[in-house]
Design a protein around this motif. Structure first.
Motif, PDB file in Angstrom:
ATOM      1  N   ASP A  45     100.076  11.975   5.389  1.00 24.05           N
ATOM      2  CA  ASP A  45      99.963  12.588   4.067  1.00 24.05           C
ATOM      3  C   ASP A  45     100.724  11.784   3.024  1.00 24.05           C
ATOM      4  N   GLU A  46     101.927  11.338   3.389  1.00 25.44           N
ATOM      5  CA  GLU A  46     102.778  10.573   2.473  1.00 25.44           C
ATOM      6  C   GLU A  46     102.121   9.299   1.982  1.00 25.44           C
ATOM      7  N   ILE A  47     101.405   8.621   2.853  1.00 23.65           N
ATOM      8  CA  ILE A  47     100.782   7.357   2.443  1.00 23.65           C
ATOM      9  C   ILE A  47      99.379   7.555   1.877  1.00 23.65           C
ATOM     10  N   ASP A  71      94.295  17.371   1.676  1.00 24.20           N
ATOM     11  CA  ASP A  71      94.586  18.212   0.518  1.00 24.20           C
ATOM     12  C   ASP A  71      94.661  19.702   0.856  1.00 24.20           C
ATOM     13  N   SER A  72      93.777  20.167   1.716  1.00 20.02           N
ATOM     14  CA  SER A  72      93.758  21.586   2.080  1.00 20.02           C
ATOM     15  C   SER A  72      94.490  21.866   3.389  1.00 20.02           C
ATOM     16  N   MET A  73      94.715  20.826   4.180  1.00 24.26           N
ATOM     17  CA  MET A  73      95.277  20.923   5.528  1.00 24.26           C
ATOM     18  C   MET A  73      94.366  21.710   6.475  1.00 24.26           C
ATOM     19  N   GLU A  74      93.117  21.911   6.090  1.00 28.34           N
ATOM     20  CA  GLU A  74      92.161  22.602   6.953  1.00 28.34           C
ATOM     21  C   GLU A  74      91.669  21.640   8.029  1.00 28.34           C
ATOM     22  N   TRP A 101      83.787  17.957   2.027  1.00 22.62           N
ATOM     23  CA  TRP A 101      84.583  18.656   3.026  1.00 22.62           C
ATOM     24  C   TRP A 101      84.032  20.070   3.215  1.00 22.62           C
ATOM     25  N   ALA A 102      83.580  20.706   2.141  1.00 25.38           N
ATOM     26  CA  ALA A 102      83.010  22.057   2.248  1.00 25.38           C
ATOM     27  C   ALA A 102      81.800  22.061   3.183  1.00 25.38           C
ATOM     28  N   ALA A 103      80.954  21.041   3.073  1.00 29.24           N
ATOM     29  CA  ALA A 103      79.780  20.953   3.948  1.00 29.24           C
ATOM     30  C   ALA A 103      80.220  20.733   5.404  1.00 29.24           C
ATOM     31  N   ALA A 104      81.241  19.928   5.624  1.00 30.37           N
ATOM     32  CA  ALA A 104      81.747  19.706   6.976  1.00 30.37           C
ATOM     33  C   ALA A 104      82.301  20.996   7.568  1.00 30.37           C
ATOM     34  N   LYS A 105      82.981  21.789   6.747  1.00 27.39           N
ATOM     35  CA  LYS A 105      83.534  23.055   7.230  1.00 27.39           C
ATOM     36  C   LYS A 105      82.431  24.039   7.623  1.00 27.39           C
ATOM     37  N   GLU A 106      81.291  23.956   6.932  1.00 27.70           N
ATOM     38  CA  GLU A 106      80.169  24.830   7.276  1.00 27.70           C
ATOM     39  C   GLU A 106      79.499  24.393   8.586  1.00 27.70           C
ATOM     40  N   ARG A 107      79.456  23.098   8.800  1.00 29.95           N
ATOM     41  CA  ARG A 107      78.739  22.553   9.963  1.00 29.95           C
ATOM     42  C   ARG A 107      79.541  22.634  11.266  1.00 29.95           C
ATOM     43  N   TYR A 108      80.858  22.423  11.175  1.00 31.83           N
ATOM     44  CA  TYR A 108      81.694  22.341  12.371  1.00 31.83           C
ATOM     45  C   TYR A 108      82.643  23.534  12.454  1.00 31.83           C
ATOM     46  N   PRO A 109      83.019  23.925  13.669  1.00 28.14           N
ATOM     47  CA  PRO A 109      83.927  25.073  13.813  1.00 28.14           C
ATOM     48  C   PRO A 109      85.341  24.764  13.296  1.00 28.14           C
TER      49      PRO A 109
END
Length: 111
Positions: A45-47, A71-74, A101-109
Motif C-alpha cells: 500500500d505504501e508504495i 483503495d477499498s481493501m476489499e 473493480w466493481a465488475a470484478a466484485k460482481e463476478r468473483y466471490p
C-alpha cells in the motif's frame, strides 16, 4: 505477489503467477519476506501497488487466489489462471467503465 507464508507448497504457485504476470507485461513485485501478511500488505500500500495477489493454503486446494484492491481493501477469490489477465485489465483500464473493480466484485466471490 504475496505468499501467505514461505511454505514449500505455496511458493511454486506464487512464482508461477508472478512469471505469467511478467510475461503479460504487468509490472509486479514479489514480496517473499518472512513478515506477517498485514505488514506486507502495508508495504505494498505504501508504495502504491493498486492490487495484491495472495496465494494461501486454499490456493493449493481449489486453485484460487485472493485479489485485494488497495483503495477499498476489499478482496475476491479468483482462479489463479485468470488473475494475471484480470490484474492487467484492471491496471490498464483504471478509468474505463467496462473493466472495473466493481465488475470484478460482481463476478468473483468476496473474501
Amino acid at each position: 505477489m504475496l505468499g501467505l507464508s514461505s511454505n514449500d507448497q505455496l511458493m511454486p504457485i506464487v512464482y508461477e503467477i508472478h512469471e505469467e504476470m511478467r510475461k503479460m507485461g504487468v509490472n509486479c513485485r514479489l514480496d517473499d519476506s518472512a513478515a506477517n501478511i498485514g505488514k506486507r500488505y502495508a508495504r505494498m500500500d505504501e508504495i502504491g501497488v493498486p492490487f495484491a495477489v495472495t496465494v494461501d493454503f486454499q490456493s493449493c486446494q481449489d486453485g484460487t487466489v485472493t485479489l485485494r484492491e488497495r483503495d477499498s481493501m476489499e478482496q475476491v477469490r479468483v482462479p489463479k489462471e485468470e488473475v494475471p489477465q484480470l490484474v492487467r485489465s484492471l491496471c490498464e483500464a483504471r478509468e474505463s467503465p467496462d473493466v472495473s473493480w466493481a465488475a470484478a466484485k460482481e463476478r468473483y466471490p468476496s473474501v
